[in-house]
Design an enzyme around this catalytic site. Structure first.
Site, PDB file in Angstrom:
ATOM      1  N   HIS A   1       0.863  -1.183   0.000  1.00 32.96           N
ATOM      2  CA  HIS A   1       0.000   0.000   0.000  1.00 32.96           C
ATOM      3  C   HIS A   1       0.901   1.235   0.000  1.00 32.96           C
ATOM      4  O   HIS A   1       2.137   1.109   0.001  1.00 32.96           O
ATOM      5  CB  HIS A   1      -0.952  -0.027   1.209  1.00 32.96           C
ATOM      6  CG  HIS A   1      -0.251  -0.260   2.515  1.00 32.96           C
ATOM      7  ND1 HIS A   1       0.597   0.661   3.079  1.00 32.96           N
ATOM      8  CD2 HIS A   1      -0.261  -1.318   3.368  1.00 32.96           C
ATOM      9  CE1 HIS A   1       1.061   0.195   4.219  1.00 32.96           C
ATOM     10  NE2 HIS A   1       0.568  -1.017   4.421  1.00 32.96           N
TER      11      HIS A   1
ATOM     12  N   GLN B   1       9.564  -1.650  16.145  1.00 28.10           N
ATOM     13  CA  GLN B   1      10.363  -2.480  15.236  1.00 28.10           C
ATOM     14  C   GLN B   1      11.582  -1.691  14.737  1.00 28.10           C
ATOM     15  O   GLN B   1      12.702  -2.209  14.717  1.00 28.10           O
ATOM     16  CB  GLN B   1       9.507  -2.926  14.055  1.00 28.10           C
ATOM     17  CG  GLN B   1      10.290  -3.593  12.944  1.00 28.10           C
ATOM     18  CD  GLN B   1       9.376  -4.152  11.873  1.00 28.10           C
ATOM     19  OE1 GLN B   1       8.874  -5.257  11.999  1.00 28.10           O
ATOM     20  NE2 GLN B   1       9.147  -3.400  10.819  1.00 28.10           N
TER      21      GLN B   1
ATOM     22  N   ASP C   1       5.646   1.118  12.517  1.00 26.51           N
ATOM     23  CA  ASP C   1       6.104   0.085  13.442  1.00 26.51           C
ATOM     24  C   ASP C   1       7.307   0.655  14.196  1.00 26.51           C
ATOM     25  O   ASP C   1       8.450   0.227  14.003  1.00 26.51           O
ATOM     26  CB  ASP C   1       6.489  -1.179  12.671  1.00 26.51           C
ATOM     27  CG  ASP C   1       5.294  -1.751  11.920  1.00 26.51           C
ATOM     28  OD1 ASP C   1       4.562  -2.556  12.489  1.00 26.51           O
ATOM     29  OD2 ASP C   1       5.088  -1.340  10.755  1.00 26.51           O
TER      30      ASP C   1
ATOM     31  N   GLN D   1       7.819   4.334  10.415  1.00 25.31           N
ATOM     32  CA  GLN D   1       7.529   4.770  11.788  1.00 25.31           C
ATOM     33  C   GLN D   1       6.218   4.140  12.283  1.00 25.31           C
ATOM     34  O   GLN D   1       5.940   4.115  13.465  1.00 25.31           O
ATOM     35  CB  GLN D   1       7.493   6.302  11.815  1.00 25.31           C
ATOM     36  CG  GLN D   1       7.271   6.937  13.162  1.00 25.31           C
ATOM     37  CD  GLN D   1       8.391   6.654  14.168  1.00 25.31           C
ATOM     38  OE1 GLN D   1       9.506   6.274  13.797  1.00 25.31           O
ATOM     39  NE2 GLN D   1       8.090   6.819  15.436  1.00 25.31           N
TER      40      GLN D   1
ATOM     41  N   SER E   1      -2.379  -0.028   6.542  1.00 29.90           N
ATOM     42  CA  SER E   1      -1.858  -1.317   6.976  1.00 29.90           C
ATOM     43  C   SER E   1      -2.427  -2.402   6.077  1.00 29.90           C
ATOM     44  O   SER E   1      -3.594  -2.320   5.664  1.00 29.90           O
ATOM     45  CB  SER E   1      -2.281  -1.588   8.425  1.00 29.90           C
ATOM     46  OG  SER E   1      -2.110  -2.959   8.746  1.00 29.90           O
TER      47      SER E   1
ATOM     48  N   GLY F   1       1.869   3.159   2.228  1.00 28.17           N
ATOM     49  CA  GLY F   1       2.872   3.201   3.306  1.00 28.17           C
ATOM     50  C   GLY F   1       4.166   2.543   2.849  1.00 28.17           C
ATOM     51  O   GLY F   1       5.253   3.132   2.961  1.00 28.17           O
ATOM     52  N   HIS F   2       4.044   1.347   2.295  1.00 27.77           N
ATOM     53  CA  HIS F   2       5.230   0.665   1.769  1.00 27.77           C
ATOM     54  C   HIS F   2       5.863   1.495   0.649  1.00 27.77           C
ATOM     55  O   HIS F   2       7.085   1.612   0.560  1.00 27.77           O
ATOM     56  CB  HIS F   2       4.844  -0.687   1.162  1.00 27.77           C
ATOM     57  CG  HIS F   2       4.245  -1.669   2.126  1.00 27.77           C
ATOM     58  ND1 HIS F   2       2.943  -2.090   2.026  1.00 27.77           N
ATOM     59  CD2 HIS F   2       4.776  -2.333   3.195  1.00 27.77           C
ATOM     60  CE1 HIS F   2       2.690  -2.976   2.982  1.00 27.77           C
ATOM     61  NE2 HIS F   2       3.774  -3.136   3.710  1.00 27.77           N
TER      62      HIS F   2
HETATM   63  P1  AMP Z   1       4.899  -4.811   6.695  1.00 27.76           P
HETATM   64  O1  AMP Z   1       4.732  -5.290   5.294  1.00 27.76           O
HETATM   65  O2  AMP Z   1       3.626  -4.503   7.392  1.00 27.76           O
HETATM   66  O3  AMP Z   1       5.833  -5.692   7.483  1.00 27.76           O
HETATM   67  O4  AMP Z   1       5.640  -3.414   6.596  1.00 27.76           O
HETATM   68  C1  AMP Z   1       6.855  -3.282   5.902  1.00 27.76           C
HETATM   69  C2  AMP Z   1       7.432  -1.927   6.184  1.00 27.76           C
HETATM   70  O5  AMP Z   1       6.520  -0.914   5.778  1.00 27.76           O
HETATM   71  C3  AMP Z   1       7.699  -1.702   7.686  1.00 27.76           C
HETATM   72  O6  AMP Z   1       8.924  -0.998   7.840  1.00 27.76           O
HETATM   73  C4  AMP Z   1       6.522  -0.868   8.105  1.00 27.76           C
HETATM   74  O7  AMP Z   1       6.784  -0.038   9.212  1.00 27.76           O
HETATM   75  C5  AMP Z   1       6.295  -0.031   6.848  1.00 27.76           C
HETATM   76  N1  AMP Z   1       4.912   0.466   6.851  1.00 27.76           N
HETATM   77  C6  AMP Z   1       3.779  -0.267   6.933  1.00 27.76           C
HETATM   78  N2  AMP Z   1       2.696   0.547   6.966  1.00 27.76           N
HETATM   79  C7  AMP Z   1       3.159   1.804   6.917  1.00 27.76           C
HETATM   80  C8  AMP Z   1       2.541   3.089   6.926  1.00 27.76           C
HETATM   81  N3  AMP Z   1       1.213   3.248   7.007  1.00 27.76           N
HETATM   82  N4  AMP Z   1       3.337   4.178   6.857  1.00 27.76           N
HETATM   83  C9  AMP Z   1       4.688   4.045   6.784  1.00 27.76           C
HETATM   84  N5  AMP Z   1       5.322   2.869   6.771  1.00 27.76           N
HETATM   85  C10 AMP Z   1       4.577   1.763   6.836  1.00 27.76           C
END
Ligand code: AMP
Length: 270
Positions: A22, A142, A139, A137, A174, A24-25
């Site tokens: 999405h 993390q 997470d 940020q 998310s 965010g990624h």
């Molecule tokens: P995930 O696929 O959920 O493990 O996330 C992969 C990376 O994308 C991690 O570093 C997350 O913190 C980041 N991430 C996920 N959602 C967001 C968001 N809404 N805004 C910024 N970074 C995000």
């Protein structure tokens, strides 16, 4: 995969993800694209960071859609290993970051989670040899765990944190938001609302951490399908306890909306 750019002296940026991408990624990818010659994105739903009864099996996956999005963003390489490539039979090596940073928040609610994260990220670092690695940020804990691991294990890698990307109404983006039905999607706004309420009280002069947590709990309690996992305020540098907002703090919460566990946070700089 990365040996050619590495030999040619090109900088490598790694964006580790679990896919179902999405905005965010994609914000992480864009930041990496700006700062690095070669951008590598990994997609791996890492089984060892999920606990028993968590959503490993149902976690959303769509590799071909992800691939198309990454091509649009001019990503150089996608690394999407299988479970047996990452953890062949007889695999027994793990990385564990200790201290307060992993004992609190999601570390307390999800035992073994950060051990799984630190292990997979170490492996991704060794496979992809990045100069910089990008973490959201969203997470925050993390990112702190990875920063500590990089410092303490001397990985020659710069960790870049990218701000939270939100939906127009405030919900943090998310992959797990897809689990929410229409009513739950509305109720999920209590996370960002609780953070906003705490932020405005701090701006009005409220400094008492216990009081601020009470205020946030009351916002969340107004939503019948919301169940609090944690609502906490800690020192933003190391997650140590604070009683007053007299330094930079991380306000972090985890709330179940129905059966979907969502997290959100706000960094308050004073
Ligand atoms: P995930 O696929 O959920 O493990 O996330 C992969 C990376 O994308 C991690 O570093 C997350 O913190 C980041 N991430 C996920 N959602 C967001 C968001 N809404 N805004 C910024 N970074 C995000």
């Amino acid at each position: 995969m990365v040996h050619r750019p590495k030999k040619a002296g090109k900088s490598i940026g790694l964006v580790p993800t679990m896919g179902y991408l999405h905005e965010g990624h994609l914000a992480l990818v864009e930041q990496a694209r700006k700062q690095c010659d070669t951008v590598v994105v990994s997609i791996f739903v890492n089984p060892i960071q999920f606990g028993a009864g968590e959503d490993f099996d149902t976690y959303p996956r769509d590799l071909s859609r992800d691939q198309a999005l990454l091509e649009e963003k001019r990503v150089d390489a996608l690394f999407a290993p299988s479970i047996s490539e990452m953890y062949p039979a007889g695999y027994h090596t793990f990385v564990e970051v200790g201290g307060e940073i992993t004992a609190k928040l999601c570390g307390a609610s999800r035992p073994g989670h950060f051990k799984g994260v630190a292990t997979v990220v170490s492996k991704l670092f060794n496979i992809c040899l990045p100069d910089k690695a990008y973490f959201g940020q969203k997470d925050a804990q993390q990112a702190m765990v990875i920063e500590k691991m990089v410092r303490e294990l001397n990985f020659p890698i710069e960790i870049v944190r990218v701000p939270i990307v939100r939906e127009a109404d405030g919900l943090a983006k998310s992959s797990r938001n897809v689990y929410l039905d229409a009513e739950q999607r509305k109720q999920a706004l209590v996370l960002s609302k609780a953070l906003a309420e705490a932020h405005s009280r701090i701006k009005q002069g409220e400094r008492d951490v216990a009081r601020l947590k009470e205020i946030m709990r009351a916002v969340i309690a107004a939503s019948p399908q919301a169940n609090i996992d944690y609502v906490e305020i800690y020192d933003a540098a190391d997650l140590s306890d604070v009683e007053q907002v007299d330094r930079n703090v991380l306000i972090a919460l985890a709330v179940k909306i129905g059966s979907t566990r969502l997290i959100d946070n706000l960094l308050v700089e004073v």
